[in-house]
Design an enzyme around this catalytic site. Structure first.
Site, PDB file in Angstrom:
ATOM      1  N   HIS A 134       0.831  -1.199   0.000  1.00 38.73           N
ATOM      2  CA  HIS A 134       0.000   0.000   0.000  1.00 38.73           C
ATOM      3  C   HIS A 134       0.869   1.255   0.000  1.00 38.73           C
ATOM      4  CE1 HIS A 134      -2.309  -3.307   1.719  1.00 38.73           C
ATOM      5  NE2 HIS A 134      -3.410  -2.671   1.371  1.00 38.73           N
TER       6      HIS A 134
ATOM      7  N   HIS B 122      -2.070  -0.858   7.064  1.00 37.19           N
ATOM      8  CA  HIS B 122      -1.762  -1.195   5.663  1.00 37.19           C
ATOM      9  C   HIS B 122      -0.631  -0.310   5.138  1.00 37.19           C
ATOM     10  CE1 HIS B 122      -5.032   1.830   5.615  1.00 37.19           C
ATOM     11  NE2 HIS B 122      -4.445   2.306   4.535  1.00 37.19           N
TER      12      HIS B 122
ATOM     13  N   GLY C 108     -10.529   4.443   7.337  1.00 39.89           N
ATOM     14  CA  GLY C 108     -11.001   3.102   7.692  1.00 39.89           C
ATOM     15  C   GLY C 108     -11.111   2.945   9.198  1.00 39.89           C
TER      16      GLY C 108
ATOM     17  N   ASN D 162      -7.879  11.864   3.739  1.00 39.16           N
ATOM     18  CA  ASN D 162      -7.582  11.930   2.300  1.00 39.16           C
ATOM     19  C   ASN D 162      -8.801  11.661   1.423  1.00 39.16           C
ATOM     20  OD1 ASN D 162      -7.897   9.143   2.387  1.00 39.16           O
ATOM     21  ND2 ASN D 162      -5.704   8.692   2.282  1.00 39.16           N
TER      22      ASN D 162
ATOM     23  N   HIS E 154      -4.039   3.138  -3.392  1.00 37.36           N
ATOM     24  CA  HIS E 154      -4.251   2.674  -2.013  1.00 37.36           C
ATOM     25  C   HIS E 154      -3.514   1.369  -1.741  1.00 37.36           C
ATOM     26  CE1 HIS E 154      -6.199   0.972   1.545  1.00 37.36           C
ATOM     27  NE2 HIS E 154      -6.232  -0.140   0.826  1.00 37.36           N
TER      28      HIS E 154
ATOM     29  N   ARG F 296     -18.104 -18.062  38.853  1.00 36.89           N
ATOM     30  CA  ARG F 296     -17.875 -16.606  38.790  1.00 36.89           C
ATOM     31  C   ARG F 296     -17.632 -16.056  40.201  1.00 36.89           C
ATOM     32  NH1 ARG F 296     -23.567 -13.363  38.597  1.00 36.89           N
ATOM     33  NH2 ARG F 296     -24.820 -15.021  39.463  1.00 36.89           N
TER      34      ARG F 296
ATOM     35  N   GLU G  69     -17.414  -4.030  24.704  1.00 37.13           N
ATOM     36  CA  GLU G  69     -16.610  -5.244  24.847  1.00 37.13           C
ATOM     37  C   GLU G  69     -15.365  -5.208  23.952  1.00 37.13           C
ATOM     38  OE1 GLU G  69     -19.868  -5.228  24.018  1.00 37.13           O
ATOM     39  OE2 GLU G  69     -20.797  -5.840  25.913  1.00 37.13           O
TER      40      GLU G  69
ATOM     41  N   PHE H 147     -20.877 -12.390  24.733  1.00 40.97           N
ATOM     42  CA  PHE H 147     -20.431 -11.182  24.037  1.00 40.97           C
ATOM     43  C   PHE H 147     -18.923 -11.159  23.813  1.00 40.97           C
ATOM     44  CE2 PHE H 147     -24.448  -9.944  26.294  1.00 40.97           C
ATOM     45  CZ  PHE H 147     -25.240 -10.249  25.186  1.00 40.97           C
TER      46      PHE H 147
ATOM     47  N   HIS I 284     -21.440 -16.512  32.817  1.00 40.42           N
ATOM     48  CA  HIS I 284     -22.731 -16.910  32.239  1.00 40.42           C
ATOM     49  C   HIS I 284     -22.450 -17.751  31.001  1.00 40.42           C
ATOM     50  CE1 HIS I 284     -23.541 -13.680  34.957  1.00 40.42           C
ATOM     51  NE2 HIS I 284     -24.837 -13.798  34.834  1.00 40.42           N
TER      52      HIS I 284
ATOM     53  N   ASP J 264     -32.378 -15.567  30.494  1.00 37.85           N
ATOM     54  CA  ASP J 264     -32.111 -14.562  29.461  1.00 37.85           C
ATOM     55  C   ASP J 264     -32.293 -15.126  28.055  1.00 37.85           C
ATOM     56  OD1 ASP J 264     -31.727 -12.327  30.995  1.00 37.85           O
ATOM     57  OD2 ASP J 264     -29.566 -12.636  31.216  1.00 37.85           O
TER      58      ASP J 264
ATOM     59  N   HIS K 113     -28.426 -14.946  24.986  1.00 37.10           N
ATOM     60  CA  HIS K 113     -27.419 -14.798  26.030  1.00 37.10           C
ATOM     61  C   HIS K 113     -26.748 -16.119  26.402  1.00 37.10           C
ATOM     62  CE1 HIS K 113     -29.068 -10.848  26.330  1.00 37.10           C
ATOM     63  NE2 HIS K 113     -28.407 -10.539  27.431  1.00 37.10           N
TER      64      HIS K 113
HETATM   65  C1  LIG Z   1     -11.204  -4.405  10.082  1.00 39.90           C
HETATM   66  C2  LIG Z   1     -10.699  -4.275   8.680  1.00 39.90           C
HETATM   67  N1  LIG Z   1     -11.582  -4.292   7.662  1.00 39.90           N
HETATM   68  C3  LIG Z   1     -11.143  -4.210   6.398  1.00 39.90           C
HETATM   69  C4  LIG Z   1      -9.822  -4.110   6.122  1.00 39.90           C
HETATM   70  C5  LIG Z   1      -9.335  -4.059   4.680  1.00 39.90           C
HETATM   71  N2  LIG Z   1      -8.864  -2.694   4.362  1.00 39.90           N
HETATM   72  C6  LIG Z   1      -7.576  -2.370   4.419  1.00 39.90           C
HETATM   73  S1  LIG Z   1      -7.310  -0.755   4.103  1.00 39.90           S
HETATM   74  C7  LIG Z   1      -8.956  -0.479   3.866  1.00 39.90           C
HETATM   75  C8  LIG Z   1      -9.458   0.893   3.522  1.00 39.90           C
HETATM   76  C9  LIG Z   1      -8.952   1.859   4.459  1.00 39.90           C
HETATM   77  O1  LIG Z   1      -9.202   3.144   4.065  1.00 39.90           O
HETATM   78  P1  LIG Z   1      -8.301   4.289   4.680  1.00 39.90           P
HETATM   79  O2  LIG Z   1      -8.082   4.052   6.093  1.00 39.90           O
HETATM   80  O3  LIG Z   1      -8.936   5.562   4.284  1.00 39.90           O
HETATM   81  O4  LIG Z   1      -6.926   4.067   3.966  1.00 39.90           O
HETATM   82  P2  LIG Z   1      -6.292   4.842   2.721  1.00 39.90           P
HETATM   83  O5  LIG Z   1      -6.889   4.245   1.494  1.00 39.90           O
HETATM   84  O6  LIG Z   1      -6.639   6.272   2.858  1.00 39.90           O
HETATM   85  O7  LIG Z   1      -4.854   4.530   2.864  1.00 39.90           O
HETATM   86  C10 LIG Z   1      -9.674  -1.638   4.038  1.00 39.90           C
HETATM   87  C11 LIG Z   1     -11.145  -1.734   3.889  1.00 39.90           C
HETATM   88  C12 LIG Z   1      -8.930  -4.109   7.217  1.00 39.90           C
HETATM   89  N3  LIG Z   1      -7.613  -4.036   7.044  1.00 39.90           N
HETATM   90  N4  LIG Z   1      -9.403  -4.156   8.470  1.00 39.90           N
HETATM   91 MG   LIG Z   2      -8.394   7.233   3.370  1.00 35.89          MG
END
Ligand SMILES: Cc1ncc(C[n+]2csc(CCOP(=O)(O)OP(=O)(O)O)c2C)c(N)n1
Ligand SMILES: [Mg+2]
Length: 687
Positions: free
Chosen positions: A42, A82, A182, A211, A286, A383, A436, A462, A486, A494, A498
C-alpha cells in the site's frame, strides 16, 4: 580553488543540506520502491502521510532507536497498518536495527518487514496493526496505562539545596497514533475514543489521514460524518491542518501538547499517494504497486534522483535519531537514578513491573490461596469463586488492573481493595461501559505498554463482540485475561441470545489462547494463577452463573490441574470408559460415574478445565489421562464437534448443537439432556 576542495565543500554542504522535502520524499521513495519490488502493498498512505511523519518523528517524538524497549519512550502506533512501509521507512531512517535488506524483502517470508506491522518482528513496532480501528484503541490503552502508572509511581518534586525542583516524574511520555478513514469508520474507534475523552487522556495525540479515499474510491457515498464534531463531542481537542505543511503540523502538535486534560485529534487534509503524478488522489494507489512507469514518473515529479533503496548520506543524517535518542534516554536514566536514590522501593517495583516479573512472594502466596480455597470447598458459582480469587490476588499484585464492560455485578470482577477509576481519579478498576471490543483492544494496549496485568469481564456470549481483540492478544502473545461469565444454557432465563453454545469451542480454536472452564472453586483458583503467570499469551476464564458443588481435592491434584486435564477419580484396574468433562457439567460426570461404577461399569472421570493447556503436555502424560483403547464420553454444555478429537468417532458427546431457550437454567439443562440418566444411557450406548 582546486576542484578537490570545491568537491569536498559540496559534500559537506550536501551533508548538512537535506531539505525537509527530501526527508519526506525518502519515505515516498522507500515506500513506492518496496511495494513495487514486492508487487504488493500500500504505497498511498505512506506517501500521503510523509510530511506528518517527518514533522512528528524528527521534531517531537522522544525515542531511542538503539533501545526500543526504553520504558519511558513515546509510543507510536500506525493504526492504518496497511501503510506499513511508512513505519518501516521511519524505523530504518532514524536508526533502528532494521537494515535496508529487510526493506528490500518487504512482505516476503521471514522479513521483519511483514505485510502489516507485526509486534515482535521489527524493533520499534509497538503493536500489530492492520485490522482497522484496533490500533487507535491500543493507543488509548497505551495512554491510559501511562496515566495510571504516572499516578502510581511519580512523586511530588522536592526542592533541593539550591532551590531547584527535582523532577520525579519517571512515567511521562506521549502516545501518538496515525489513523485513516477506515479506522474512523470502524465502530471500535468510537468505543475507544469516547472513553479516551471521558478519561481526559491529555498525552494522546491522533493524526487522522483525511484523504477522502478508501478502497472503494471517494468516500462521499459511505463516510460523511463530521469527524471533528464527533471527536469534540467525545471531549477531544480537535484541530485541522494541511497535512503537507510541516510548519502547520508542528504548531498543531505543540498546541495539542499544551492541552493536558483532553486527547487531541489533528485532522490532516492530505492527498493519498502524494507525489505520484497520475495516481495521487485516487484509490488506485491505495493498495497496489504504482507500476514501473509511474514510479519513474513520481521520481521525476518529486525530484528524487536516487536508485531504488539508495538513500543519500545527507538524508540519512537528517533523519538519524541515534544521538538525540541516546541523550533523551540518558536524561531519563539520570532522573531515574535520582528517583531510585530517594525512593528505592518504588524504583525496584517500577523495574519489576515494567519487566513483567511477578512479585517475589508470588509462588508461596498463591500456593496458600489455592490451598485455602480447596479447604473451604465452597459450593458457589465459578464466577463467585473467581471473585474470591481476585480479592485474594489484588493485594499481592499492584499491577492487577480489573474491569468489566458494564457487568461488574454479574461478572463479579471487582473486589473491596480495588479503587474505581473515574474521569478525574486514577485507580485499578475500570468500568469500560458497554464496550466489549473496545475494552479488550484497550487492554491489549495496556499489556503492550507494560507495568499492568489487565483483565476484563463480560458475558461469555459477548466475547463474540470482542473476538478480534482477543485474537490480536493471542497473536501478539500478550498477558491479558478475559473473564467470561454466564457460560452456557445454565445461565437460564435470558434465553438463546445470552446462552453461549459455540463460543467456548470458538475461543479454544484461536492459536495461543488458553481457555479455562473450571469445574469448582479450587480449579478456578488454579486457572487464575496460571493465567496471571502466563507471560506469552492471553487466557479466557469461562465461568458459570449458577452454583457448582464444593469439591475437596487431594493437594497432589493442584499441580495436575495446571496441566489442563487430569484424572479426577479412577477405578482399580483397567477402566471400561473415560468420562471427560469440565465446568458446571463436572458434577454430572461425577454422579453418572458413581451410578455406573455401582452397577459394575468401571468409569474413570477426567476433569479437563483447559483443553489448550492439556494439549501442550507430553504424550506420556496425555496417555496416562486418556488411555489408548478405552472408550470415551465427553460432557460439556456446548457444541459437540469440539470433543470429537478426544472421544473419536466411536465415543459419544453429551452437548448441545442448537441454540438454547428461555427458562430457568436447571430446567434447560434437563431439557437438553444434561442429566445423570442421559449420561448413563449415553455411556451404555457406546459400550
Ligand atoms: C477491520 C478491517 N476491515 C477491512 C480491512 C481491509 N482494508 C484495508 S485498508 C482499507 C481501507 C482503508 O481506508 P483508509 O483508512 O482511508 O486508507 P487509505 O486508502 O486512505 O490509505 C480496508 C477496507 C482491514 N484491514 N481491516
Ligand atoms: Mg483514506
Amino acid at each position: 580553488m582546486s576542484m578537490k576542495i570545491v568537491k569536498a565543500q559540496l559534500i559537506i554542504r550536501e551533508k548538512t543540506m537535506a531539505t525537509r522535502k527530501d526527508l519526506a520524499n525518502a519515505i515516498r521513495a522507500l515506500s513506492m520502491d518496496a511495494v513495487q519490488k514486492a508487487n504488493s502493498g500500500h504505497p498511498g498512505a505512506p506517501m500521503g502521510m510523509a510530511e506528518i511523519a517527518e514533522e512528528l518523528w524528527n521534531h517531537h517524538l522522544s525515542h531511542n532507536p538503539k533501545n526500543p524497549s526504553w520504558t519511558n519512550r513515546d509510543r507510536f502506533v500506525l493504526s492504518n497498518g496497511h501503510g506499513s512501509m511508512l513505519i518501516y521507512s521511519l524505523l530504518h531512517l532514524t536508526g533502528y536495527a532494521l537494515p535496508m535488506d529487510e526493506l528490500k524483502t518487504f512482505r516476503q517470508l521471514h522479513s521483519k518487514c511483514a505485510g502489516h506491522p507485526e509486534y515482535g518482528y521489527a524493533p520499534g513496532i509497538e503493536t500489530t496493526t492492520g485490522p482497522l480501528g484496533q490500533g487507535i484503541a491500543n493507543g488509548v490503552g497505551f495512554a491510559m496505562a501511562e496515566k495510571l502508572l504516572a499516578d502510581q509511581f511519580n512523586k511530588q518534586g522536592h526542592f533541593d539545596g539550591f532551590n531547584q525542583a527535582i523532577d520525579y516524574n519517571i512515567v511521562d511520555h506521549h502516545t501518538y497514533v496515525f489513523l485513516g478513514d477506515g479506522c474512523m469508520m470502524e465502530g471500535v474507534s468510537h468505543e475507544a475514543c469516547a472513553l479516551a475523552g471521558t478519561w481526559g487522556l491529555g498525552k494522546l495525540t491522533a493524526f487522522w489521514d483525511d484523504n477522502g479515499i478508501s478502497i472503494d474510491g471517494h468516500i462521499e457515498g459511505w463516510y460523511t460524518d463530521d469527524t471533528a464534531k464527533r471527536f469534540e463531542s467525545y471531549g477531544w481537542h480537535v484541530q485541522s491542518v494541511d497535512g503537507h505543511d510541516v510548519a502547520a503540523i508542528g504548531k498543531a502538535i505543540d498546541a495539542a501538547k499544551k492541552v493536558t486534560d483532553k486527547p487531541s485529534l489533528i485532522c490532516c487534509k492530505t492527498v493519498i499517494g502524494m507525489g505520484s503524478p497520475n495516481k495521487s488522489g485516487s484509490h488506485d494507489c491505495h493498495g497496489s504497486a504504482l507500476g514501473l512507469e509511474e514510479v519513474a514518473a513520481t521520481r521525476a515529479n518529486i525530484g528524487w534522483a536516487h536508485e531504488p533503496f539508495v538513500i543519500p548520506a545527507d538524508v540519512y543524517a537528517g533523519w538519524d535519531a541515534t544521538d538525540k535518542g541516546a541523550a533523551a534516554e540518558a536524561a531519563w536514566n539520570a532522573k531515574f537514578a535520582t528517583y531510585k536514590a530517594a525512593f528505592p522501593a518504588d524504583a525496584a517495583e517500577y523495574s519489576r513491573r515494567m519487566g513483567g516479573e511477578l512479585p517475589a512472594n508470588w509462588k508461596s502466596a498463591t500456593d496458600a490461596i489455592i490451598a485455602a480455597t480447596n479447604d473451604k470447598a465452597e459450593a458457589v458459582a465459578t464466577r463467585k469463586a473467581s471473585q474470591n480469587v481476585i480479592g485474594a490476588l489484588a493485594p499481592l499484585l499492584p499491577e492487577f488492573l480489573g474491569g468489566s464492560a458494564d457487568l461488574t455485578g454479574s461478572n463479579l470482577t471487582s473486589c473491596s481493595s480495588f479503587v474505581h477509576v473515574d474521569a478525574k481519579k486514577p485507580g485499578n478498576y475500570i468500568s469500560y461501559g458497554v464496550r466489549e471490543f473496545g475494552m479488550f483492544a484497550i487492554m491489549n494496549g495496556m499489556a503492550l505498554h507494560g507495568g499492568l496485568i489487565p483483565f476484563g469481564g463480560t458475558f461469555h456470549m459477548f466475547s463474540d463482540y470482542a473476538k478480534s481483540a482477543l485474537r490480536m492478544s493471542a497473536l501478539m502473545k500478550l498477558r491479558t485475561i478475559a473473564v467470561l461469565t454466564h457460560d452456557s444454557i445454565g445461565q437460564g432465563e435470558d434465553g438463546p441470545t445470552h446462552q453461549p453454545i459455540e463460543n467456548t469451542a470458538g475461543l479454544r480454536l484461536i492459536p495461543n489462547m488458553d481457555v479455562w472452564r473450571p469445574g469448582n472453586s479450587t480449579e478456578t483458583a488454579v486457572a487464575w494463577v496460571a493465567a496471571v503467570e502466563r507471560k506469552n499469551g492471553p487466557s479466557s476464564l469461562v465461568l458459570s452463573r449458577q452454583n457448582v458443588p464444593g469439591m475437596k481435592h487431594e493437594a497432589a491434584q493442584f499441580d495436575l490441574m495446571r496441566k489442563g486435564g487430569y484424572v479426577l477419580s479412577d477405578v482399580s484396574g483397567k477402566a471400561d470408559v473415560i468420562i471427560i468433562s469440565n465446568g458446571s457439567e463436572l458434577e454430572l460426570a461425577v454422579k453418572a460415574a458413581a451410578e455406573l461404577n455401582a452397577a459394575g461399569t468401571k468409569v474413570r472421570v477426567v476433569s479437563m478445565p483447559s483443553t489448550n493447556v492439556f494439549d501442550r503436555q507430553d504424550k506420556a502424560y496425555k496417555d496416562s489421562v486418556l488411555t489408548a483403547g478405552v472408550k470415551r464420553v465427553a460432557i460439556e454444555a456446548g457444541v459437540t464437534d469440539f470433543w470429537r478429537k478426544y472421544v473419536g468417532l466411536e465415543g459419544a458427546v453429551v452437548g448441545i448443537d442448537t441454540f438454547g431457550e428461555s427458562a430457568p437454567g436447571g430446567v434447560l439443562l434437563k431439557h437438553f439432556g444434561f442429566t445423570v440418566e442421559n449420561v448413563v444411557a449415553t455411556v451404555k450406548s457406546i459400550l
